[in-house]
Every structure is written in structure tokens, then in C-alpha cells.
Scaffold this active site. Structure first.
Site, PDB file in Angstrom:
ATOM      1  N   GLU A  22     -31.277 -30.764   7.609  1.00  0.00           N
ATOM      2  CA  GLU A  22     -32.431 -30.460   8.439  1.00  0.00           C
ATOM      3  C   GLU A  22     -33.366 -31.663   8.499  1.00  0.00           C
ATOM      4  O   GLU A  22     -33.867 -32.118   7.462  1.00  0.00           O
ATOM      5  CB  GLU A  22     -33.200 -29.265   7.875  1.00  0.00           C
ATOM      6  CG  GLU A  22     -32.460 -27.948   7.985  1.00  0.00           C
ATOM      7  CD  GLU A  22     -33.303 -26.776   7.491  1.00  0.00           C
ATOM      8  OE1 GLU A  22     -33.222 -25.706   8.108  1.00  0.00           O
ATOM      9  OE2 GLU A  22     -34.036 -26.930   6.486  1.00  0.00           O
ATOM     10  N   CYS A  23     -33.601 -32.182   9.684  1.00  0.00           N
ATOM     11  CA  CYS A  23     -34.552 -33.262   9.942  1.00  0.00           C
ATOM     12  C   CYS A  23     -34.230 -34.502   9.094  1.00  0.00           C
ATOM     13  O   CYS A  23     -33.401 -35.318   9.496  1.00  0.00           O
ATOM     14  CB  CYS A  23     -35.977 -32.790   9.730  1.00  0.00           C
ATOM     15  SG  CYS A  23     -37.195 -33.823  10.586  1.00  0.00           S
ATOM     16  N   GLY A  24     -34.845 -34.668   7.913  1.00  0.00           N
ATOM     17  CA  GLY A  24     -34.482 -35.795   7.062  1.00  0.00           C
ATOM     18  C   GLY A  24     -33.019 -35.752   6.684  1.00  0.00           C
ATOM     19  O   GLY A  24     -32.364 -36.792   6.550  1.00  0.00           O
ATOM     20  N   THR A  64     -29.839 -30.681  12.263  1.00  0.00           N
ATOM     21  CA  THR A  64     -30.859 -30.235  13.210  1.00  0.00           C
ATOM     22  C   THR A  64     -32.189 -30.918  12.923  1.00  0.00           C
ATOM     23  O   THR A  64     -32.477 -31.291  11.789  1.00  0.00           O
ATOM     24  CB  THR A  64     -31.076 -28.711  13.112  1.00  0.00           C
ATOM     25  OG1 THR A  64     -31.683 -28.394  11.855  1.00  0.00           O
ATOM     26  CG2 THR A  64     -29.768 -27.950  13.255  1.00  0.00           C
TER      27      THR A  64
END
Length: 440
Positions: free
Chosen positions: A321-323, A422
Site C-alpha cells: 500500500e502506497c509506500g 495500490t
């Protein structure tokens, strides 16, 4: 567990410092305190935990729904719950502080900047209370904490001007020692830049603890007949699977409820890529968000990232997620133009920017079955990032973006083999992490 909400008149009014001082004051009175945070933020809760010594609960209507919100509140433990709001009290169309306070039926303590005001502080607070009444909102603005207020005549002027229906609950004195450094994504994390303990103790002495406890009340209970997304359906029993979770300075954005839910369903083993840890033996991997851009050279040399690429090609389920998405990409270019190789498990090159690229609550619709949702299902989450991803022309995406920005042209969930990345962070109330464990 009784509780109350600390709401602000605006962003930047000093809600976090006021919350930390309240936590300290209550603990000094030998109460066990459960901190909580309105909204999807990861950073303010890290400061709560540094002071209270226990994880802060996330309370977000968009991510959790009303019953999920109430369930997450009730999972906290302590004599009293202190909930820090987000932005100004009424700001936010998906999950404002006022919405959360109303859903829980908790009183609001308004944090008002008193730096250059006395009677005007009272007028401001009264206006916030009357706005709820006029707008037909079930929000009980019950008291005031004066932020950046001096003692003596200044404090007395504020206290005496407050109408009977607004309780004066103390002040936070103006001092540079109560400032928290900030950077992109918000403040520094609690472990990085904790507020000076002596300054916090000094501020806590100016708060009216017994009055705060008198205001606190028990929240509305969740629907006894309702089932959470995280506990409904089939395949929700404890498994024998092992999930590796990255937890270090680069991967520090996760909800306590996520780790709790994963532990209920599987064995959890943590690893720290920035400390040179290799990827443990596991049946699946979760890479939460954080600050990979601050540790890019170290991550580029991490044996864990090399192993992630190998295991991804072998079909190991990996969720980033993201990072985590950034770490799974081909490369990361920082704002100074330095390019660093990442795991190379997903076909994207990521570029950091000086300004944020997306900030919103998000809704995704699954285009087909994927690690966190079945085809046609929707997930609610949030995104906040300063990076953009340049994806390959033939890149495949698992989700269409109903609300938010996503990775590329209204799409999110970059996928390769059984690896999913994501920009969207989701909460376990969405059922995403149950779906992830079920896919192992």
C-alpha cells in the site's frame, strides 16, 4: 468506556498538542487512557502512542461505516478515551470530526486559538455550538480548551466570557517547546520528534482534569445484529498461514486494527528491510505505507527487496500500500533527482514531487478477482502521497477508481503475478485483509 472528542476551529489550531497534554494530564491523575484519531491519518496516532503507551484507534466513517466505527471504539481499553479530531470540526465531506462525534454520541471539547483573543474566544466557541443547532446536526459542543493562552487576566477573560453551556477546561500555554516539526504528509512521527516531556507536563497542569472526566460519556453501541465486513461470510476462521509484515522507519503507516485482524487469522512475523532483514519464510507479504523515499539508498541494497522480486515471480501473494507500492516498483527517483532501484516486482517507475499528488477518501471497484476483493466488489480507503507512478504500457490494474485518483487514469491496484500494489490504504473493516488471508 467513556470518552470525548477534541475538535478544532480549523486545521493547525493545535489539536495534536492539546490532545497530548490531555493524555498526559489524565495519566497523571492515574487514569488509563485510550487515544483515538478521527480520520485516516497515521502520524498523529504515533504521537498519541508515544505519550499514552498504547496504539491509537482509527475512527473514520468512510473507511468503517457507523457500526465499524463503534466497534473500533469499543475495542479500545482504558478508563477514558480521548479522540483527536481532524481539520476544523465541521470540515470534511466523508468523515468530519462532527460526523464521528455524532455517530458515537460523544461530547466535543473545542480547541480554540486564544493567542490574540479573550471574549472573542468565547464568541467563536458559542458560534460553533450554535452552528450545530441551526444546521440540525447532533453535535454537542460542551467545552473549550484555550490554545496558546497565557494565565492571569488573559485566562480569566476567556473563562468569564464563556456562557453557562460551555465549560472552561483549561489552557495550553504558548511555548516553542510544544511545537512538532513537520514535513510532507504531516508532522514527524512520534518516535522521531517526541514533544519535550517536561513541557508537556507543564501544559498538562493547566487542564481541568475532573471537569473533562465529568463531560465524558459512553458512546452509542454498535448494532448487536450487525456483522462487520471483517467477520462476516465464509472462510473467516483461523488459518495456519504465515504473513510477513514489513515494520520499520520506511514502512510505518499501518492501522493497529489491521495487525490485530491479521493476527486473528494468521501467524504474523515482522521484518525490517531498512535494517538489512531478509524476507522471512511466509505464505504472504504485507508492505504498509510509510517513507521509503527517506530510506531509498538503504532499500536499494536491501536483501528483502531482492527476495520480494524472486518470490513475486514465484507467485507469492504480496500486498503493498502506497509506500509498499513504491518499494515493489522498478525504481524510485527522489526530489533531488537520485534514482534508486526498488524490488522490480511491479512495472512502474516512481517519481517523488515537492507537492502532494493526491489527498482524498477513495472508493475502488474490483475489475476481477484480486488479493483484496472479488470481482465487482468495492473497497473504501484513502490516499495521500507526494509521488506519481509511470507505468508500462501493458500494465494491468485490479481496480477502477470510483472516487479518488489512483495510480493511472482512474485505475489503481497495479498487479503482476499475485503481487498487488495500490496507492489506496484500506482498513480491515473493508474485509480486504480477510480476503488477503483467504487468498494465501
Amino acid at each position: 468506556m467513556n470518552g470525548f472528542v477534541l475538535g478544532g476551529t480549523r486545521s493547525g489550531v493545535g489539536k495534536t498538542v492539546a490532545t497530548l497534554a490531555v493524555l498526559r494530564a489524565l495519566e497523571a491523575s492515574e487514569r488509563t487512557v485510550q487515544p483515538a484519531k478521527v480520520g485516516p491519518d497515521f502520524i498523529d496516532p504515533s504521537h498519541h502512542e508515544a505519550v499514552a503507551g498504547r496504539p491509537s484507534r482509527t475512527l473514520d466513517l468512510w473507511l468503517q461505516g457507523e457500526d465499524g466505527l463503534r466497534r473500533n471504539y469499543r475495542r479500545g481499553e482504558g478508563d477514558v478515551c480521548v479522540v483527536e479530531g481532524v481539520m476544523g470540526l465541521y470540515d470534511g465531506d466523508a468523515s468530519s470530526t462532527a460526523m464521528v462525534a455524532a455517530a458515537l454520541d460523544l461530547p466535543v471539547v473545542l480547541v480554540v486559538d486564544a493567542k490574540a483573543g479573550m471574549e472573542s474566544v468565547a464568541a467563536t466557541a458559542l458560534g460553533f455550538r450554535q452552528y450545530a443547532e441551526r444546521a440540525g446536526r447532533d453535535v454537542d459542543v460542551a467545552g473549550v480548551i484555550a490554545q496558546r493562552a497565557h494565565g492571569g487576566r488573559h485566562e480569566a477573560g476567556i473563562r468569564d466570557a464563556l456562557p453557562e453551556e460551555l465549560t472552561y477546561l483549561g489552557r495550553i500555554p504558548p511555548t516553542d517547546e510544544l511545537e512538532i516539526p513537520d514535513r510532507h504528509l504531516g508532522l514527524h512521527m512520534g518516535e522521531e520528534s517526541p514533544i519535550d516531556a517536561d513541557a508537556l507536563d507543564a501544559a498538562a497542569e493547566h487542564l481541568r482534569v475532573e471537569r473533562l472526566l465529568e463531560l465524558a460519556r459512553a458512546p452509542t453501541a454498535p448494532d448487536a445484529g450487525g456483522a462487520s465486513a471483517a467477520s462476516s461470510g465464509t472462510g473467516r476462521e483461523r488459518t495456519e498461514k504465515r504473513v510477513a509484515v514489513a515494520r520499520d522507519e520506511a514502512f510505518c503507516f499501518y492501522y493497529p486494527a489491521t495487525i490485530e485482524r491479521l493476527r486473528e487469522r494468521a501467524e504474523i512475523v515482522t521484518f525490517a528491510p531498512t535494517d538489512g532483514d531478509d524476507l522471512p519464510d511466509c505464505d504472504g507479504v504485507y508492505l504498509p505505507g510509510g517513507y521509503p523515499e527517506l530510506h531509498a539508498p538503504t532499500l536499494a541494497e536491501s536483501p528483502a527487496l531482492d527476495r520480494l522480486a524472486e518470490r513475486s515471480a514465484d507467485g507469492l501473494p504480496i500486498l503493498g500500500e502506497c509506500g509498499g507500492l513504491i518499494a515493489l516498483s522498478e525504481s524510485l527517483t527522489t526530489t533531488d533527482g537520485e534514482r534508486h532501484a526498488m524490488a522490480g516486482a511491479l512495472p512502474a517507475d516512481v517519481q517523488m514531487h515537492d507537492r502532494y499528488r493526491a489527498l482524498d477518501h477513495v472508493e475502488l471497484e474490483a475489475k476481477s478477482n484480486t488479493l483484496t476483493a472479488v470481482s465487482g466488489a468495492t473497497l473504501r480507503g484513502h490516499e495521500f502521497h507526494y509521488s506519481s507512478a509511470d507505468v508500462d504500457a501493458d500494465a494491468r490494474f485490479a481496480f477502477d477508481v470510483v472516487r479518488g485518483d489512483g495510480i493511472d487514469e482512474g485505475r489503481d491496484g497495479l498487479t503482476e503475478h499475485r503481487t498487488l500494489g495500490t496507492y489506496c490504504h484500506v482498513h480491515p473493516e473493508s474485509g480486504a485483509f480477510d480476503a488477503f488471508v483467504d487468498s494465501l
